[in-house]
Design a protein around this motif. Sequence first.
Motif, PDB file in Angstrom:
ATOM      1  N   SER A 194      -6.374  12.492 -13.321  1.00  0.00           N
ATOM      2  CA  SER A 194      -7.660  12.751 -14.043  1.00  0.00           C
ATOM      3  C   SER A 194      -8.636  11.961 -12.947  1.00  0.00           C
ATOM      4  O   SER A 194      -9.944  12.280 -13.037  1.00  0.00           O
ATOM      5  N   GLN A 195      -8.262  10.811 -12.333  1.00  0.00           N
ATOM      6  CA  GLN A 195      -9.472  10.080 -11.413  1.00  0.00           C
ATOM      7  C   GLN A 195      -8.730   9.440 -10.306  1.00  0.00           C
ATOM      8  O   GLN A 195      -7.453   8.827 -10.836  1.00  0.00           O
ATOM      9  N   VAL A 196      -9.194   9.256  -9.210  1.00  0.00           N
ATOM     10  CA  VAL A 196      -8.575   8.539  -8.213  1.00  0.00           C
ATOM     11  C   VAL A 196      -9.816   7.484  -7.688  1.00  0.00           C
ATOM     12  O   VAL A 196     -10.868   7.814  -7.557  1.00  0.00           O
ATOM     13  N   LEU A 197      -9.125   6.174  -7.484  1.00  0.00           N
ATOM     14  CA  LEU A 197     -10.067   5.232  -7.005  1.00  0.00           C
ATOM     15  C   LEU A 197      -9.546   4.816  -5.602  1.00  0.00           C
ATOM     16  O   LEU A 197      -8.326   4.322  -5.599  1.00  0.00           O
ATOM     17  N   CYS A 198     -10.169   4.744  -4.451  1.00  0.00           N
ATOM     18  CA  CYS A 198      -9.539   4.501  -3.143  1.00  0.00           C
ATOM     19  C   CYS A 198     -10.610   3.187  -2.739  1.00  0.00           C
ATOM     20  O   CYS A 198     -11.315   3.076  -2.971  1.00  0.00           O
ATOM     21  N   ASP A 253      -4.764  -5.707   6.242  1.00  0.00           N
ATOM     22  CA  ASP A 253      -5.337  -4.962   5.244  1.00  0.00           C
ATOM     23  C   ASP A 253      -4.564  -3.790   4.509  1.00  0.00           C
ATOM     24  O   ASP A 253      -3.498  -3.552   5.252  1.00  0.00           O
ATOM     25  N   ARG A 254      -4.829  -3.407   3.621  1.00  0.00           N
ATOM     26  CA  ARG A 254      -4.042  -2.231   3.007  1.00  0.00           C
ATOM     27  C   ARG A 254      -4.930  -1.024   2.451  1.00  0.00           C
ATOM     28  O   ARG A 254      -5.650  -1.532   1.564  1.00  0.00           O
ATOM     29  N   TYR A 255      -4.456   0.102   2.822  1.00  0.00           N
ATOM     30  CA  TYR A 255      -5.508   1.074   2.472  1.00  0.00           C
ATOM     31  C   TYR A 255      -4.512   1.427   0.747  1.00  0.00           C
ATOM     32  O   TYR A 255      -3.481   1.749   0.897  1.00  0.00           O
ATOM     33  N   LEU A 256      -5.536   1.704  -0.021  1.00  0.00           N
ATOM     34  CA  LEU A 256      -4.794   2.063  -1.412  1.00  0.00           C
ATOM     35  C   LEU A 256      -5.618   3.096  -1.981  1.00  0.00           C
ATOM     36  O   LEU A 256      -6.703   3.289  -2.112  1.00  0.00           O
ATOM     37  N   ALA A 257      -4.786   4.035  -2.736  1.00  0.00           N
ATOM     38  CA  ALA A 257      -5.327   5.012  -3.728  1.00  0.00           C
ATOM     39  C   ALA A 257      -4.762   4.888  -5.034  1.00  0.00           C
ATOM     40  O   ALA A 257      -3.422   5.013  -5.170  1.00  0.00           O
ATOM     41  N   LEU A 258      -5.411   4.646  -6.090  1.00  0.00           N
ATOM     42  CA  LEU A 258      -4.921   4.655  -7.218  1.00  0.00           C
ATOM     43  C   LEU A 258      -5.429   5.649  -8.019  1.00  0.00           C
ATOM     44  O   LEU A 258      -6.526   6.045  -8.175  1.00  0.00           O
ATOM     45  N   LEU A 259      -4.296   6.203  -8.593  1.00  0.00           N
ATOM     46  CA  LEU A 259      -4.475   7.289  -9.399  1.00  0.00           C
ATOM     47  C   LEU A 259      -4.201   7.114 -10.964  1.00  0.00           C
ATOM     48  O   LEU A 259      -3.396   6.392 -11.309  1.00  0.00           O
ATOM     49  N   ARG A 260      -5.222   7.530 -11.698  1.00  0.00           N
ATOM     50  CA  ARG A 260      -5.513   7.352 -13.054  1.00  0.00           C
ATOM     51  C   ARG A 260      -4.767   8.618 -13.980  1.00  0.00           C
ATOM     52  O   ARG A 260      -4.942   9.736 -13.708  1.00  0.00           O
ATOM     53  N   ARG A 261      -3.611   7.885 -14.832  1.00  0.00           N
ATOM     54  CA  ARG A 261      -3.200   9.086 -15.696  1.00  0.00           C
ATOM     55  C   ARG A 261      -3.138   8.403 -17.180  1.00  0.00           C
ATOM     56  O   ARG A 261      -3.734   7.425 -17.213  1.00  0.00           O
ATOM     57  N   ALA A 311     -15.524   3.730 -17.717  1.00  0.00           N
ATOM     58  CA  ALA A 311     -14.596   3.045 -18.490  1.00  0.00           C
ATOM     59  C   ALA A 311     -13.305   2.667 -17.817  1.00  0.00           C
ATOM     60  O   ALA A 311     -12.661   1.634 -18.336  1.00  0.00           O
ATOM     61  N   ALA A 312     -12.961   3.293 -16.802  1.00  0.00           N
ATOM     62  CA  ALA A 312     -11.715   3.270 -16.255  1.00  0.00           C
ATOM     63  C   ALA A 312     -11.865   1.876 -15.121  1.00  0.00           C
ATOM     64  O   ALA A 312     -10.795   1.730 -14.575  1.00  0.00           O
ATOM     65  N   TRP A 313     -12.882   1.627 -14.900  1.00  0.00           N
ATOM     66  CA  TRP A 313     -13.069   0.410 -13.905  1.00  0.00           C
ATOM     67  C   TRP A 313     -12.442  -0.966 -14.196  1.00  0.00           C
ATOM     68  O   TRP A 313     -11.515  -1.329 -13.488  1.00  0.00           O
ATOM     69  N   PRO A 314     -11.996  -1.404 -15.494  1.00  0.00           N
ATOM     70  CA  PRO A 314     -11.223  -2.445 -15.866  1.00  0.00           C
ATOM     71  C   PRO A 314      -9.970  -2.321 -15.540  1.00  0.00           C
ATOM     72  O   PRO A 314      -9.390  -3.425 -14.832  1.00  0.00           O
ATOM     73  N   ALA A 315      -9.212  -1.161 -15.789  1.00  0.00           N
ATOM     74  CA  ALA A 315      -7.912  -1.193 -15.392  1.00  0.00           C
ATOM     75  C   ALA A 315      -7.801  -0.874 -13.776  1.00  0.00           C
ATOM     76  O   ALA A 315      -6.919  -1.518 -13.378  1.00  0.00           O
ATOM     77  N   PHE A 316      -8.737  -0.256 -13.085  1.00  0.00           N
ATOM     78  CA  PHE A 316      -8.675  -0.104 -11.785  1.00  0.00           C
ATOM     79  C   PHE A 316      -8.741  -1.675 -11.093  1.00  0.00           C
ATOM     80  O   PHE A 316      -7.980  -2.116 -10.217  1.00  0.00           O
ATOM     81  N   GLU A 317      -9.658  -2.532 -11.708  1.00  0.00           N
ATOM     82  CA  GLU A 317      -9.668  -3.549 -11.013  1.00  0.00           C
ATOM     83  C   GLU A 317      -8.699  -4.524 -11.305  1.00  0.00           C
ATOM     84  O   GLU A 317      -8.541  -5.400 -10.379  1.00  0.00           O
ATOM     85  N   ALA A 318      -8.213  -4.410 -12.360  1.00  0.00           N
ATOM     86  CA  ALA A 318      -7.039  -5.158 -12.766  1.00  0.00           C
ATOM     87  C   ALA A 318      -5.830  -4.947 -11.802  1.00  0.00           C
ATOM     88  O   ALA A 318      -5.364  -5.965 -11.080  1.00  0.00           O
TER      89      ALA A 318
END
Length: 921
Positions: free
Chosen positions: A824-828, A843-851, A882-889
């Motif tokens: 539904s959403q991805v934060l890189c 450093d580390r490249y990261l893709a966080l996928l929200r389900r 609204a997804a930002w807190p979960a991504f940040e954590a």
Amino acid sequence: MLLPVTGAFVVHVRDGQAGVVTGHHDSRLTVTWTDQRSTRTARQDVRCGLQVGQTVQDVPRTLRPSLGEGQVLELRDLGGREQVLVDFWEAAERQWLPWENLRPVWSAQAMFQHGVCPPDGYAERFRLRQLALALQHWHRTTGALAQVDVDPLPHQIHLVHRILSSGNLNWLIADDVGLGKTIEVGLLLTALRQRGLRRFLMVVPAGLTRQWQTELRERFGIREAVIYGRDFDISDPAQWPLYTVVIGSMDRFKHERHLEILRESGRWDMVVFDEAHRLSRSLYGLSYTTSERYHLAATLRSMTENVLLLSGTPHQGRLDRFEALLELLRPGPEWRERIQQLRMEPQMLSGMVIRNRKADVTDAQGTFIFKGKVTRSVSAPQGPEEAAFDRALRRYLRSGYDASKRGGKGNLAIGFVMTIYRKLAASSVAAIQKALERRLQRLRNELAETLLSEDTADQDLFVEDEETVTGGATEFFGGETEMLQGLIELATQLRRNDTKVRAFIGTLVTAILQLNPDERVLIFTEYRSTQDYLVEALQHLAPDRVDVINGSQTLEQRTAAIDHFEGTGQFLVSTEAGGEGFNLQRRCHILVNYDLPWNPMRLVQRVGRLYRYGQQLPVVVFNLNVQGSLDDEILSQMYGRLEAVAAVMADVSEEYREGLQEDIVGELAGFLDVEQILAEAQAHTPQRTEARIEEALRRAREAAEQQNDFLRHSSGFDPGALRGELPVGEQHLEAFVEGMFAQLGVTISSRLYQGRVWDIKLSQALQDQLRLNQNQRVTFDRPLARSARALLLDGNSKLLMALFEEAGAYEFGGQVARTDLPGSQVLCSMLRWQDDRGRPLRDRYLALLRRDSGVESNPEEFGAWLLSPATDQPGAPSPDEAAWPAFEATLHDLLGVGASDELHPAGFSVTGVGSGGRGSH
């Protein structure tokens, strides 16, 4: 006063109103204020309008490169000037800069949190921006883009990643022979150069200096790699800064004259020691005996923060020597005390030692890459001529050894010459005959003296011309001249009926060719005269299909010989010095040892020319020996027992795997002192010699088991170690380049060589920027770059670097997107860690996928999604704040997981946010 750049934030000094600089006219600024009024304002009437937390872009006023984008951390007034502390993400540094050089920009995080609706075209630009970041991170952590044709194996990528992600660059690499240590080091150096490290010193055995230079230059494009004492010399220490990548012989550097010059060379970013087990320091009682080589290493350790040690046998059966190597990695009294408790705390090795075994490593598909090895002994019967010559030679050698025992330095050297003659005799009648003839010439005053000292024998160079050793102009013992004359006559007769050559040509080679007339065969010998002897015999069998390589040839001559052998040749006769550094597994899997070296590690290294990655067939090794010849039979017996003991050890291992036996052969060989057994054999019965062989193998087995007990605690290849990283490979590079070409108006006019070579037409902007013609031919394949005369798109490509720069520019866009994602959403994001001085380490490249089920890190689906062009979905929802807190954590959790005693969190930056996925299951 310094004028702020267009786009800078300002505040009016009188009423505090904020605005943006939109232009300049003489010393006055055009400012658009928050109430939409535009006025001309004097420079002294405005001050910095930036605030902590804002994202800014560095806009240089000179030709220096921009530091990119960063976050404002602090503001200060110094000397009447306002300055801003910015954490620049791409440059991985924090700098105080004049605020006038900084332009506020929208970060991907700010766009996400404010629900910015992306314009058309941002979906594809989002994909390309993330591809550029992921590919550059892949290159930084593995060096993979340094040379696309290197095709790094998983264990090599894991090794580089393990070192770079550890936060410490001091490691011992204890890989087996044939696993590509030069590739591992080349990948590591390339990645370190990406991080700003520049000065590297390679301290290697003398015989390997040219090999290291070739590997670094040809495989990794490190053209500045030069050899001390060959490519350059230093008379004035002020010249050292001219050389950034230096290769030198440890036995040259250890001498005080060269060491004194080396002390003036300044700080090195890293010092690499190949065959580090030669750096010996031994404990006797309560005191240490330090070799000159270890003294060299200790001196260089004080001149660098980072040391890399390479050795397949770091333990050598001596815990004190192993601990000495570890102290080079972790100097200081605190670590010395810890290292001395190694028996109680062997797990400390996991952060100091990396060891990969041939039996463990796989290719990218998880298939074990080594196909096994078979060894066969081929015995030649001792004919009457061999027996007569052997008896006469033994009498001569016995007389020489007796003379050497009478004392005096000169007499001791006689024993050394006798030992050389024994080695030559075990090689071929041609080798010993040449040596005896030269000795006789010397006694007749027809030849200058050539006598190898025992010091010379300790050098790194392979001695392939030992038949030139003559000794002094006086007889070693009474009647030596007459005895030499008789021996030479017997040797001449023997060469007419040499059963060893007959067994080699008439039995072994003929049998090989009967099975496959086009089979290629690699033949090893220690000596040039034996090499000439074999070439003469083989030329009668296969005219114009016999090639040679030896230490007297230039690199170009050896390369040409190997190219011919792998092309239209059939037999390659090599000396140790000639074959070192060349890998021949592509077209050959059969090895013949015409003579057996006294040093078992030499045999392992010979086999390693074929038994290495890329070999598609089981390696078959034939060892030749002559029945009845004392030294030949001892060597044959010893090597046979070595294989048998290794087979037993492999069979009883709890972790038995195909190929483990060959690993153990290499271990045992490193602990065997065959020379001592052969030296004593002249005075012992065959039964006593056999007992000595068994005793030596017992000690070698104990030493190998002790080494394994420690090294099993070291880091090794873990197929799942990179599972948490985003899967990126060469196909992503091709997808990125093709996508950027479409964005920048570059036309692919044709695809050749099964799509691996592209003919392209550059846009006018790229032509001007790169100073290239419109029509270009490009490829991702290094061999094709040469044969198809194409530009290689690797880490050294101006074109590829320009594409990366364009995709990363703020103006390129793509910070947010609405497109068809696998969730539904991805934060890189890019996560960063630093050392305790604030220097960037990882450093580390990261893709966080929200389900619906939560947030997933670096899923394979996103790596697959990056391979195809992305399309905009205007009807899809914008990024959900609204997804930002979960991504940040999740980002903070991953920063914590990646931290250690040596790695400290340094922050993260959001590089892109996408929404509108295909589903959230």
